[in-house]
Design a protein around this motif. Structure first.
Motif, short mmCIF file in Angstrom:
data_model
loop_
_atom_site.label_atom_id
_atom_site.label_comp_id
_atom_site.label_asym_id
_atom_site.label_seq_id
_atom_site.Cartn_x
_atom_site.Cartn_y
_atom_site.Cartn_z
N ASP A 225 9.50 -51.44 26.20
CA ASP A 225 8.72 -50.40 25.52
C ASP A 225 9.33 -49.02 25.76
O ASP A 225 9.35 -48.18 24.86
N SER A 226 9.80 -48.79 26.98
CA SER A 226 10.38 -47.49 27.30
C SER A 226 11.15 -47.59 28.62
O SER A 226 11.04 -48.57 29.35
N ASN B 168 0.10 -38.04 28.52
CA ASN B 168 0.71 -38.45 27.25
C ASN B 168 1.05 -37.29 26.33
O ASN B 168 0.73 -37.31 25.14
N THR C 277 13.38 -34.59 33.60
CA THR C 277 12.22 -34.80 34.48
C THR C 277 12.20 -33.75 35.59
O THR C 277 11.15 -33.19 35.92
N GLU D 248 6.26 -37.88 35.20
CA GLU D 248 6.91 -39.07 34.67
C GLU D 248 7.24 -38.80 33.21
O GLU D 248 6.38 -38.38 32.44
N SER E 17 11.49 -44.94 31.99
CA SER E 17 10.89 -43.71 32.48
C SER E 17 11.55 -43.28 33.78
O SER E 17 12.16 -44.08 34.49
N ASP F 208 8.80 -40.64 29.88
CA ASP F 208 9.17 -41.89 29.23
C ASP F 208 10.04 -41.62 28.02
O ASP F 208 9.77 -40.68 27.26
N LYS F 209 11.04 -42.46 27.85
CA LYS F 209 11.89 -42.42 26.66
C LYS F 209 11.65 -43.75 25.93
O LYS F 209 12.25 -44.77 26.26
N PRO F 210 10.72 -43.74 24.96
CA PRO F 210 10.39 -44.98 24.25
C PRO F 210 11.60 -45.59 23.54
O PRO F 210 12.45 -44.86 23.02
#
Length: 124
Positions: free
Chosen positions: A110-111, A12, A80, A99, A113, A101-103
């Protein structure tokens, strides 16, 4: 005796960058969330307690931060892939995965990824 494989997990990592192709994405930084996993043989590090015998996850993370925060990306695949290049660049790395993620990229999700992985080729 089988060498010991260590797994480094960067969890994260929250950064901001320019990502996307729409006008508002080009003009405004967006949040991205990065998770990476790096596998390497840690037998020497475990037995020596010497930093020179281990992969430095701080150095790897700093390179990721520099890449993400100081560049622009049209595609999640490209971002990525470049992060994966950083996580897998050391010769000791046997396997790496990333990985990103693009929220809030999609209205009801939610996102979005992208997941990519690298596996060191077997020596022949």
């Amino acid at each position: 005796m089988r060498p010991e494989i260590a797994i480094i997990r960067i969890k994260n990592l929250r950064l901001r960058t320019f990502i996307g192709i729409k006008d508002d994405e080009i003009q405004n930084k967006q949040d991205v969330l990065i998770n990476a996993e790096i596998h390497y043989c840690a037998e020497k590090a475990r037995n020596s307690d010497n930093m020179d015998d281990a992969l430095n996850y701080r150095t790897i993370t700093k390179k990721i931060i520099e890449l993400v925060e100081h560049n622009r990306f049209s595609l999640l695949e490209n971002l990525t892939g470049q992060v994966l290049d950083i996580t897998s660049e050391h010769a000791w790395v046997e396997f790496a995965s990333v990985e990103v993620d693009k929220p809030h990229a999609l209205r009801f999700a939610d996102s979005v990824s992208m997941f990519l992985c690298y596996r060191k080729p077997n020596d022949m």
